[in-house]
Design an enzyme around this catalytic site. Structure first.
Site, PDB file in Angstrom:
ATOM      1  N   CYS A  49       0.947  -1.160   0.144  1.00  0.00           N
ATOM      2  CA  CYS A  49       0.085   0.129  -0.143  1.00  0.00           C
ATOM      3  C   CYS A  49       0.915   1.258  -0.045  1.00  0.00           C
ATOM      4  O   CYS A  49       0.370   2.424  -0.148  1.00  0.00           O
ATOM      5  CB  CYS A  49      -0.848   0.035   1.193  1.00  0.00           C
ATOM      6  SG  CYS A  49      -2.283  -1.142   1.003  1.00  0.00           S
TER       7      CYS A  49
HETATM    8  N1  COA Z   1     -20.329  -9.012   8.009  1.00  0.00           N
HETATM    9  C1  COA Z   1     -20.948  -9.402   9.245  1.00  0.00           C
HETATM   10  N2  COA Z   1     -20.101  -9.485  10.302  1.00  0.00           N
HETATM   11  C2  COA Z   1     -18.641  -9.626   9.948  1.00  0.00           C
HETATM   12  C3  COA Z   1     -18.164  -9.297   8.795  1.00  0.00           C
HETATM   13  C4  COA Z   1     -19.211  -8.928   7.533  1.00  0.00           C
HETATM   14  N3  COA Z   1     -18.718  -9.015   6.394  1.00  0.00           N
HETATM   15  N4  COA Z   1     -16.773  -9.513   8.952  1.00  0.00           N
HETATM   16  C5  COA Z   1     -16.316  -9.839  10.230  1.00  0.00           C
HETATM   17  N5  COA Z   1     -17.788  -9.891  10.808  1.00  0.00           N
HETATM   18  C6  COA Z   1     -17.811 -10.035  12.317  1.00  0.00           C
HETATM   19  C7  COA Z   1     -16.675 -10.804  12.729  1.00  0.00           C
HETATM   20  O1  COA Z   1     -16.738 -12.226  12.577  1.00  0.00           O
HETATM   21  C8  COA Z   1     -16.575 -10.377  14.238  1.00  0.00           C
HETATM   22  O2  COA Z   1     -17.584 -11.209  14.839  1.00  0.00           O
HETATM   23  P1  COA Z   1     -17.393 -11.747  16.410  1.00  0.00           P
HETATM   24  O3  COA Z   1     -17.255 -10.439  17.393  1.00  0.00           O
HETATM   25  O4  COA Z   1     -18.507 -12.528  16.758  1.00  0.00           O
HETATM   26  O5  COA Z   1     -16.037 -12.661  16.311  1.00  0.00           O
HETATM   27  C9  COA Z   1     -17.267  -8.945  14.089  1.00  0.00           C
HETATM   28  O6  COA Z   1     -17.616  -8.847  13.058  1.00  0.00           O
HETATM   29  C10 COA Z   1     -15.862  -7.966  14.391  1.00  0.00           C
HETATM   30  O7  COA Z   1     -15.039  -8.263  13.348  1.00  0.00           O
HETATM   31  P2  COA Z   1     -13.631  -7.834  13.128  1.00  0.00           P
HETATM   32  O8  COA Z   1     -12.727  -8.232  12.369  1.00  0.00           O
HETATM   33  O9  COA Z   1     -13.033  -7.615  14.672  1.00  0.00           O
HETATM   34  O10 COA Z   1     -14.011  -6.198  12.786  1.00  0.00           O
HETATM   35  P3  COA Z   1     -13.422  -4.861  12.746  1.00  0.00           P
HETATM   36  O11 COA Z   1     -14.285  -3.611  13.650  1.00  0.00           O
HETATM   37  O12 COA Z   1     -11.697  -5.007  13.346  1.00  0.00           O
HETATM   38  O13 COA Z   1     -13.353  -4.381  11.454  1.00  0.00           O
HETATM   39  C11 COA Z   1     -11.675  -4.109   9.402  1.00  0.00           C
HETATM   40  C12 COA Z   1     -12.526  -5.053  10.285  1.00  0.00           C
HETATM   41  C13 COA Z   1     -11.022  -5.093   8.592  1.00  0.00           C
HETATM   42  C14 COA Z   1     -12.434  -3.142   8.745  1.00  0.00           C
HETATM   43  C15 COA Z   1     -10.692  -3.460  10.507  1.00  0.00           C
HETATM   44  O14 COA Z   1     -10.013  -4.123  11.423  1.00  0.00           O
HETATM   45  C16 COA Z   1      -9.933  -2.634   9.826  1.00  0.00           C
HETATM   46  O15 COA Z   1     -10.182  -1.536   9.016  1.00  0.00           O
HETATM   47  N6  COA Z   1      -8.390  -2.807   9.927  1.00  0.00           N
HETATM   48  C17 COA Z   1      -7.496  -1.824   9.155  1.00  0.00           C
HETATM   49  C18 COA Z   1      -6.677  -2.784   8.552  1.00  0.00           C
HETATM   50  C19 COA Z   1      -7.029  -2.603   6.833  1.00  0.00           C
HETATM   51  O16 COA Z   1      -7.767  -1.893   6.518  1.00  0.00           O
HETATM   52  N7  COA Z   1      -6.068  -2.942   6.337  1.00  0.00           N
HETATM   53  C20 COA Z   1      -6.269  -3.014   4.890  1.00  0.00           C
HETATM   54  C21 COA Z   1      -4.746  -3.278   4.055  1.00  0.00           C
HETATM   55  S1  COA Z   1      -3.862  -1.637   4.336  1.00  0.00           S
END
Ligand code: COA
Length: 371
Positions: A156
């Protein structure tokens, strides 16, 4: 030494769009199909069912509303779940070259230049469509550019690292006019069958022209300085590589041959790294009145945190523009889309900072001043 300047930028946006609702509908159909196929194993407790995805979660967790892609039909087909691109002959330009050239021509037009004026092409992107010859050399040929060309990959952060390389060469005089181009086909490395990440990426290409400020034909941004940093992490990883067939099950359909991440850890570790990086870059230059931050576009909350930390307050409208709601994460191209779409209103003397960050970990910042 010469003063390097950004004199043009351009964006190629694929026509096809996938909304969150379309994405979720196809993912859920895929999940239902797989769960039906594996009903016995699920009933016996040998396998967990694949849970449904949700548009509400996607928007709330990321701020993404839609993404542009080169092929939505394959991605949305529950029996395929990846883009399907035409096999081109070796005698025609590759798909990365084609989208790169579109973005380059837009950037060159803004700079008032032709392809033949360029003597360095850097193709800086997260993935290259082949091992060699370098995609950049094919782009050089299509543009009719002079000099030399090479590919680089810092995931990235590829765009800002590429701008640093080009700006340093323009500054030293080893090249006169460079173009840094970022064709990102993120739909190719995304695992569309994994709900934790299937919403994250989109496709796009961006380009930036860098030349001596004294050569500029119109308005430009002086590149005051650049700063790049890396720190190894496995939290964003893709194991696809040229040794694939040499390893046990290497050519099988393996999850680790596509994008993988530990999103929570990335969020927690990258936000402070990037904020500290930008603040120390600004401090080293004695700049406290930066008008705009053009940040990497991965996640709205991430950008909100970084913007607040760097500005020392909640950024006002326009100080930290997001494009991720329309494009999703386009890897290295994201900060350049924001720069290209939100920089025309700058007044002479105003400062802005482009900053990209991601796998590696890597972070690159470019401090610019409008002339
Ligand atoms: N729909 C519904 N629920 C979902 C889902 C989806 N598409 N994807 C994940 N979930 C669920 C998970 O299973 C989890 O459930 P649980 O609490 O029962 O275990 C819950 O939602 C939270 O998941 P989590 O992965 O912890 O969500 P988050 O708030 O961390 O958001 C990202 C996920 C990826 C958006 C976030 O971590 C992020 O943006 N990270 C930054 C990294 C990034 O973007 N990198 C890209 C490359 S640079």
């Amino acid at each position: 030494m010469f003063q390097p300047a950004i004199t043009g930028s351009g964006v190629f946006t694929p026509d096809q769009v996938i909304t969150n609702d379309e994405l979720v509908e196809s993912f859920n159909a895929y999940a239902d199909k797989m769960n039906a196929q594996n009903a016995d194993a699920i009933a016996a407790g040998d396998m967990d069912p694949i849970p449904h995805s949700s548009s509400e979660f996607i928007f709330k967790a990321s701020g993404i509303e839609q993404r542009h892609v080169l092929d939505k039909t394959g991605v949305l087909n529950p029996d395929v779940m990846h883009p399907q691109l035409r096999q081109r002959s070796d005698d025609e330009p590759g798909v990365m070259t084609e989208m790169a050239v579109d973005a380059c021509i837009k950037a060159l037009t803004q700079a008032g230049l032709e392809g033949t004026d360029i003597d360095l092409v850097i193709c800086a992107a997260s993935n290259m469509e082949r091992a060699y010859p370098a995609v950049a050399i094919e782009i050089q040929q299509e543009l009719g550019a002079q000099g030399f060309a090479f590919d680089m990959n810092v995931a990235c952060s590829s765009a800002t690292f590429g701008i640093q390389a080009a700006a340093d060469m323009v500054r030293s005089g080893s090249v006169r006019r460079a173009i840094v181009v970022n064709p990102e086909i993120c739909s190719g490395h995304l695992e569309w069958r994994d709900r934790d990440c299937h919403f994250i990426f989109g496709d796009v290409a961006t380009a930036t022209v860098i030349e001596r400020s004294e050569d500029a034909k119109g308005d430009y941004f002086e590149i005051i300085s650049t700063r790049c940093a890396t720190k190894f992490s496995n939290n964003i990883r893709n194991n696809l590589g040229f040794l694939r067939r040499s390893r046990p099950d290497g050519v099988e359909d393996r999850r680790d041959m596509q994008f993988m991440q530990n999103g929570r850890k990335v969020f927690k570790e990258v936000v402070p790294m990037v904020s500290a990086h930008m603040l120390s870059h600004l401090e080293a230059e004695g700049v406290s009145d930066v008008r705009r931050l053009w940040l990497h576009q991965a996640n709205k909350s991430m950008n909100d945190f970084i913007g607040k930390k760097v500005m020392g307050r909640t950024p006002e409208t326009g100080e930290q523009p997001n494009i991720l709601q329309d494009y999703a994460n386009t890897s290295s191209a994201g900060s350049i889309i924001a720069f290209s779409k939100f920089s025309d209103d700058f007044q002479p003397g105003e400062y802005g900072m482009i900053c990209s960050f991601g796998a590696g970990y890597s972070v690159g910042s470019v401090l610019v001043r409008r002339h």
